[in-house]
Design an enzyme around this catalytic site. Structure first.
Site, PDB file in Angstrom:
ATOM      1  N   ALA A 137     -29.855 -50.753  32.107  1.00  0.00           N
ATOM      2  CA  ALA A 137     -29.099 -51.834  32.752  1.00  0.00           C
ATOM      3  C   ALA A 137     -29.851 -52.354  33.989  1.00  0.00           C
ATOM      4  CB  ALA A 137     -27.715 -51.332  33.151  1.00  0.00           C
ATOM      5  N   LYS A 141     -35.575 -55.730  31.136  1.00  0.00           N
ATOM      6  CA  LYS A 141     -36.681 -55.082  30.439  1.00  0.00           C
ATOM      7  C   LYS A 141     -36.317 -54.792  28.980  1.00  0.00           C
ATOM      8  CE  LYS A 141     -38.509 -52.958  34.664  1.00  0.00           C
ATOM      9  NZ  LYS A 141     -37.412 -53.382  35.559  1.00  0.00           N
ATOM     10  N   ASP A 203     -37.551 -46.638  33.568  1.00  0.00           N
ATOM     11  CA  ASP A 203     -37.514 -47.452  34.782  1.00  0.00           C
ATOM     12  C   ASP A 203     -36.469 -46.810  35.679  1.00  0.00           C
ATOM     13  OD1 ASP A 203     -38.309 -49.715  36.337  1.00  0.00           O
ATOM     14  OD2 ASP A 203     -36.387 -50.634  35.835  1.00  0.00           O
ATOM     15  N   CYS A 256     -39.295 -49.100  41.727  1.00  0.00           N
ATOM     16  CA  CYS A 256     -39.546 -50.190  42.667  1.00  0.00           C
ATOM     17  C   CYS A 256     -39.478 -49.639  44.089  1.00  0.00           C
ATOM     18  CB  CYS A 256     -38.567 -51.341  42.456  1.00  0.00           C
ATOM     19  SG  CYS A 256     -36.823 -50.897  42.546  1.00  0.00           S
TER      20      CYS A 256
END
Length: 501
Positions: A137, A141, A203, A256
């Site tokens: 979510a 991506k 991610d 990130c």
């Protein structure tokens, strides 16, 4: 699932350069070693970040959003280092709200930070691969992955909270993605019964320091304690990804954040645990991407020396590419490593009564090719029918939240094509299609207002449900009453588009 896929809802005052320098002071020793321009780094975090969108391949090319934006007086420019991404990426001015425009509602584009699109490029995707997005979510991506595979085959998208799954599914539906099954699990405990996968994307949830240009309020939360807390979960996710990856397959781990505790140290720990069954690949040829400046991973942090090959990780520093910050590690599982057995497939069934619903819908809208011949039509709930790619074969475990796209609601009278179904099947419709060419009509439809189209607009339509289009692109469904009024059925939950301009 990193915060680079999301957008803040309310503006927060940008902290001063001095406040940023103090909050990030522990990274100062890296400058002059693995990266330059400390002052440029701090200054870049004080500037707002542009909005990036990518066009939905197969539905339109990059020239369409660019032309529409130009007509609106909005400047845009291609992102040259994303030329190989599934959709054409365009950079727009900071603060531009893409979700408030008709073309976004029509699934012609998706907003996703430019640097956040790099991990999918690192997966080295090819049609036919089986792919897991472990922390999926809000779905940018996942959609990239699905469309890079041609909207065919099998992608599993997992997240841990129901509201996050709903946001993920909403984006996939708007973009017409039919090769994804969603699941709701703690990624660190994802069941081995689902594997193996040719590609796994992690991610990972992180401290999000790289999003400071969009989320300046984070500065008060930064610090090594937060990164240390995050690292345990990140190691569990990457460890699980290794288990689920097929021998010879590839794992991409990304965050990130700038924190080595969440980046290189996590990768180093998992590499050590695997004792040679996993290797770090040098980050793809980022130097070959036009205009892109990538930085190496670090190999020394606060007295700990890391393996030299960790320099092959990719660090994206905001001042180098006028972007957010990002970290990417590309890992390959040894071909001789133990693997998981193939999973038991989930049955996606369509009985005779449901097949009749598909036939009736195709006849109503003049769709020539049978729907059940184009997709794996199936029923998941009593609400109605879903469509998945013909070669989509999800596993029976974990129990899916959804497979494919919900396209036809059959538990109401009369049954109704969903908005996502209209966006997907609208290009094939030859009957019951109504064009709203004027911007005022289009915006009224998106705001769920009642319209009175002209006789010329309704000449090819009978009363009943119609697919509404604008400039040749489907927007959704409406009811044309015998009185001549057009009742919008545009969904309230897609209300971000109601400010269309």
């Amino acid at each position: 699932m990193s915060s680079a896929d999301t957008h803040p809802s309310t503006p927060t005052p940008v902290p001063s350069p001095a406040a940023l320098a103090e909050a990030l002071a522990r990274y100062r020793p890296l400058f002059g070693q693995v990266v330059d321009e400390w002052d440029g780094f701090i200054d870049s975090l004080c500037r707002p970040l542009g909005t990036c969108i990518w066009s939905r391949p197969g539905r339109c090319d990059g020239a369409v959003p660019a032309a529409v934006l130009a007509a609106q007086g909005v400047p845009s420019a291609p992102v040259p280092w994303l030329a190989d991404a599934p959709g054409t990426a365009l950079m727009l001015p900071p603060g531009f709200k893409a979700g408030q425009h008709w073309w976004y509602c029509a699934g012609l584009a998706h907003a996703q930070e430019a640097v956040s699109q790099l991990p999918v490029l690192a997966l080295d995707l090819c049609p036919g691969q089986r792919v897991l997005d472990l922390c999926a979510a809000p779905g940018g991506k996942t959609a990239q992955i699905a469309l890079a595979l041609g909207n065919r085959g099998t992608v599993l998208a997992n997240d841990f909270a129901m509201d996050r799954i709903a946001a993920l599914q909403g984006n996939l539906d708007r973009l017409g993605v039919v090769n994804v099954t969603t699941s709701r699990c703690d990624g660190g405990n994802y069941p081995a019964a689902a594997g193996p996968f040719d590609r796994v994307l992690v991610d990972a949830p992180c401290s999000s320091e790289g999003t400071l240009r969009r989320n300046p309020g984070l500065v008060a939360k930064l610090g090594p304690e937060r990164s240390t807390r995050m690292a345990g979960r990140q190691r569990a996710l990457l460890r699980k990804a290794v288990q689920l990856c097929r021998p010879g397959g590839r794992i991409v781990y990304s965050t990130c954040t700038f924190a080595p505790e969440e980046n290189e140290l996590v990768v180093a720990d998992i590499l050590a645990e695997q004792d040679g069954r996993l290797k770090l690949l040098p980050a793809p040829a980022w130097a070959d991407l036009p205009g892109f400046v990538g930085g190496p991973g670090i190999t020394l942090w606060q007295g700990r020396t890391l393996p030299a090959d960790l320099a092959g990780c990719l660090r994206v520093w905001p001042h180098a590419n006028d972007s957010g910050g990002f970290f990417i590690a590309v890992l390959e599982k040894e071909a001789a490593a133990p693997g998981l057995p193939e999973p038991e497939p989930l049955a996606l069934a369509l009985d005779d009564e449901d097949a009749e619903w598909c036939i009736g819908l195709a006849a109503h809208y003049g769709i020539a090719e049978p729907i059940a011949a184009q997709f794996r039509a199936h029923r998941q709930t009593r609400r109605g029918l879903h469509l998945a790619a013909r070669d989509h074969v999800p596993p029976a475990a974990p129990r899916p939240e959804g497979s494919g796209l919900f396209f036809h609601r059959t538990n109401i009278r009369p049954p109704k094509l969903t908005t996502a179904g209209a966006l997907l099947l609208g290009p094939q419709a030859t009957r019951q299609v109504l064009d709203l060419d004027a911007a005022a009509e289009r915006d009224a439809y998106l705001r769920r207002q009642t319209l009175r189209p002209t006789p010329a607009q309704t000449a090819a339509c009978g009363s009943g449900q119609v697919i509404v289009r604008h400039r040749g692109y489907a927007l959704g469904v409406a009811v044309l009453h015998r009185s001549g009024e057009l009742e919008s059925l545009f969904p309230r939950k897609w209300s971000g588009c109601t400010a269309a301009v």
